[in-house]
Design an enzyme around this catalytic site. Structure first.
Site, PDB file in Angstrom:
ATOM      1  N   LYS A 273      25.244-103.582 -18.342  1.00  0.00           N
ATOM      2  CA  LYS A 273      25.036-104.595 -17.427  1.00  0.00           C
ATOM      3  C   LYS A 273      25.471-104.555 -16.098  1.00  0.00           C
ATOM      4  CE  LYS A 273      28.865-106.900 -20.130  1.00  0.00           C
ATOM      5  NZ  LYS A 273      28.958-107.844 -21.009  1.00  0.00           N
TER       6      LYS A 273
ATOM      7  N   ARG B  50      31.290-118.888 -27.300  1.00  0.00           N
ATOM      8  CA  ARG B  50      30.351-118.652 -26.273  1.00  0.00           C
ATOM      9  C   ARG B  50      29.065-118.767 -26.918  1.00  0.00           C
ATOM     10  NH1 ARG B  50      31.128-113.500 -22.408  1.00  0.00           N
ATOM     11  NH2 ARG B  50      30.134-112.572 -24.103  1.00  0.00           N
TER      12      ARG B  50
ATOM     13  N   TYR C 291      46.782-112.139   9.541  1.00  0.00           N
ATOM     14  CA  TYR C 291      46.559-113.560   9.566  1.00  0.00           C
ATOM     15  C   TYR C 291      47.770-114.021   8.952  1.00  0.00           C
ATOM     16  CZ  TYR C 291      41.395-112.855  10.365  1.00  0.00           C
ATOM     17  OH  TYR C 291      40.218-112.689  11.160  1.00  0.00           O
TER      18      TYR C 291
ATOM     19  N   MET D  34      38.981-109.334   5.913  1.00  0.00           N
ATOM     20  CA  MET D  34      37.454-109.246   5.462  1.00  0.00           C
ATOM     21  C   MET D  34      36.989-107.805   5.629  1.00  0.00           C
ATOM     22  SD  MET D  34      33.762-110.861   6.465  1.00  0.00           S
ATOM     23  CE  MET D  34      34.082-112.634   6.084  1.00  0.00           C
TER      24      MET D  34
HETATM   25  C1  LIG Z   1      29.909-106.772 -21.901  1.00  0.00           C
HETATM   26  C2  LIG Z   1      29.711-107.074 -23.448  1.00  0.00           C
HETATM   27  C3  LIG Z   1      30.228-105.984 -23.928  1.00  0.00           C
HETATM   28  C4  LIG Z   1      30.979-104.619 -23.662  1.00  0.00           C
HETATM   29  O1  LIG Z   1      32.070-104.824 -23.606  1.00  0.00           O
HETATM   30  P1  LIG Z   1      33.118-103.855 -22.894  1.00  0.00           P
HETATM   31  O2  LIG Z   1      34.695-104.494 -23.283  1.00  0.00           O
HETATM   32  O3  LIG Z   1      33.034-103.384 -21.591  1.00  0.00           O
HETATM   33  O4  LIG Z   1      33.213-102.464 -23.946  1.00  0.00           O
HETATM   34  C5  LIG Z   1      29.707-105.861 -25.388  1.00  0.00           C
HETATM   35  N1  LIG Z   1      29.569-107.182 -26.282  1.00  0.00           N
HETATM   36  C6  LIG Z   1      29.028-108.262 -25.204  1.00  0.00           C
HETATM   37  C7  LIG Z   1      28.454-109.207 -26.131  1.00  0.00           C
HETATM   38  C8  LIG Z   1      29.214-108.016 -24.084  1.00  0.00           C
HETATM   39  O5  LIG Z   1      29.014-109.270 -23.330  1.00  0.00           O
END
Ligand SMILES: *Cc1c(COP(=O)(O)O)cnc(C)c1O
Length: 374
Positions: free
Chosen positions: A37, A135, A263, A311
Site C-alpha cells: 500500500k 479500527r 527563519y 521548504m
Molecule cells: C499496513 C498493514 C499491514 C502491514 O503492516 P507492517 O507493520 O508494515 O508490516 C498489515 N495489516 C494491515 C491491516 C495493515 O493495515
C-alpha cells in the site's frame, strides 16, 4: 541530464534478499502476503510488485481499490487483498476482478451481495475481526452473526479471516489477548476448509510456530529492511534497508559568529562558521522536527543541521570539513564508508515512525533504482 536535487535510491536486490530471508525465517506453513500500500511504502508500486513476482510472491495487500488497479496494470493472476473499508459504489468493481475486499460489517456484506446477485457472479471476501484494535473489523463478540450471514449467501465465498494487532511491540500481553480472542472464535464454529487465517505483521511475526491456528502473515515494513522499533527482536533476521535518500550542496559560505540562521532566528552561530545550504527541505519530506537533532553525511562525516528546516533548503554546519564543494552529495538517510543514518534513527529524531517518513517523501523527490534484474 538535469542534475538531481533530491532523490531516493531503491536497491531492488536488497529488497529481493529481504524477501528471501523473511520467507526462510517463516515456518513453512505460513503464506507471505506482501503489503504494498501507499505506493509500496514510498518505493514505487510497479517496480516493487514486479520484483516481488520475480521472487515468487503470490499474494499482495493494498489499502484500497485504486491501488489494486495499479497492480492490475502490471498483470493478472494473483489475488489482491483490499485492507480498507469498501466504500459505497466500490462493490461494483469486485465481481470478476480478483480483488478480495475486507468486510467489517453486515451493511458492506449486503451491498456486495446485491451486486453479485445482479450480475450473477460470485466473489471472495475476507472477514476482519476487531479483537481490540478499535479500527476496522467486526467486533469479535458480534462475529458469529456476520459469519453465519456469509455462509448463507450463495455468491459470497469466504477466502479468509484476519485480525490486526494494536500494539504488538510494547504490549505483548494485550497482543496475546487479541490472539486468544481470535483463536476462540475460530474454535467456536466449524469453518470452511482452506481458509487463510492471519493476524501478524512486521512487528509481531516472530515465534509463529507457537500459533498453529494462523497460516499467513501480512508483511509491509520489514520487506523494506526497516525494523518497527529498536525493541524489535528481528535484528537477527539479516535484512538490509532498501531505500536511501540524498540531496546536494547548493551553496557554501562563511558567516561570522553571532549570525542567526534561517527563519525565526532561533539558531545563532557560536563561532565563525562555514555552512552549506542543501537543496531539499520539508517540501521534499524532511520533517521540520528533524532539524532539532538531525544531521546529514557529507564526505563520510556527520554534519549537524542548524536553524529551522525550510521548504526547499536545509542548512548544515560544515566548518569541520576542510574540503567541501558545491554540488556534492549529502546523505539524508543511508550510509557512507563509516557513517550511517538509518531510517529508524531519522524517524525517531523526527519524533515519528518509519512508516510515516516513507509515506512523506514527496513527488518532487526523484526515485532511482539500482540492481534491477537482468
Ligand atoms: C499496513 C498493514 C499491514 C502491514 O503492516 P507492517 O507493520 O508494515 O508490516 C498489515 N495489516 C494491515 C491491516 C495493515 O493495515
Amino acid at each position: 541530464m538535469i542534475p538531481l536535487r533530491a532523490w531516493t535510491e531503491i536497491d531492488l536486490s536488497a529488497y529481493e534478499r529481504n524477501l528471501k530471508n523473511i520467507k526462510n525465517a517463516l515456518p513453512k506453513h505460513l503464506e507471505f502476503v506482501s503489503v504494498v500500500k501507499a505506493d509500496a511504502y514510498g518505493h514505487g508500486l510497479p517496480q516493487i510488485v514486479e520484483r516481488s513476482l520475480q521472487s515468487g510472491i503470490k499474494a499482495f495487500a493494498v489499502a484500497n481499490i485504486h491501488e489494486a488497479f495499479e497492480i492490475r496494470n502490471i498483470g493478472v493472476g494473483w489475488p489482491i487483498l483490499l485492507l480498507g473499508a469498501l466504500l459505497p459504489g466500490e462493490e461494483h468493481f469486485i465481481p470478476n476482478s480478483d480483488f478480495i475486499p475486507t468486510i467489517s460489517s453486515i451493511e458492506e456484506l449486503h451491498r456486495l451481495n446485491r451486486v453479485c446477485e445482479a450480475v450473477n457472479t460470485s466473489v471472495y471476501i475476507y472477514l476482519e475481526v476487531d479483537t481490540g484494535m478499535g479500527r476496522l473489523g467486526i467486533w469479535y463478540e458480534d462475529f458469529t452473526e456476520c459469519f453465519n450471514l456469509v455462509q448463507s449467501m450463495n455468491f459470497i465465498n469466504l477466502s479468509g479471516i484476519y485480525t490486526h494487532f494494536s500494539d504488538p511491540i510494547n504490549d505483548p500481553e494485550f497482543t496475546l489477548l487479541q490472539r486468544q480472542r481470535m483463536e476462540a472464535l475460530l474454535n467456536s464454529q466449524p469453518l470452511p476448509k482452506n481458509l487463510k487465517i492471519h493476524a501478524d505483521n512486521s512487528a509481531s511475526f516472530w515465534d509463529l510456530h507457537k500459533y498453529p491456528a494462523f497460516n499467513a502473515v501480512r508483511i509491509g515494513l520489514l520487506q523494506y529492511g526497516v525494523l518497527s522499533n529498536e525493541k524489535s527482536n528481528l535484528g537477527k533476521l539479516n535484512i538490509s534497508p532498501t531505500l536511501s535518500f540524498y540531496t546536494k550542496i547548493g551553496l557554501i559560505k562563511k558567516l561570522p559568529k553571532g549570525t542567526s540562521i534561517s527563519y525565526g532566528r532561533k539558531y545563532i552561530l557560536k563561532k565563525d562558521s562555514k555552512i552549506a545550504i542543501l537543496t531539499a527541505g520539508y517540501g521534499d519530506g524532511i520533517p521540520i522536527a528533524y532539524g532539532e537533532k538531525g544531521s546529514v553525511i557529507i564526505r563520510d562525516q556527520l554534519c549537524p543541521i542548524i536553524g529551522q528546516i525550510t521548504m526547499d533548503q536545509i542548512i548544515v554546519d560544515v566548518t569541520e570539513l576542510d574540503v567541501v564543494e558545491t554540488g556534492e552529495t549529502a546523505i539524508l538517510i543511508g550510509a557512507s564508508k563509516t557513517q550511517t543514518i538509518s531510517l529508524e534513527l531519522f524517524s525517531e529524531r523526527s519524533k515519528t515512525i518509519p512508516w510515516e517518513i516513507l509515506c512523506s517523501i514527496t513527488k518532487r523527490v526523484n526515485r532511482t533504482y539500482i540492481n534491477p534484474r537482468g
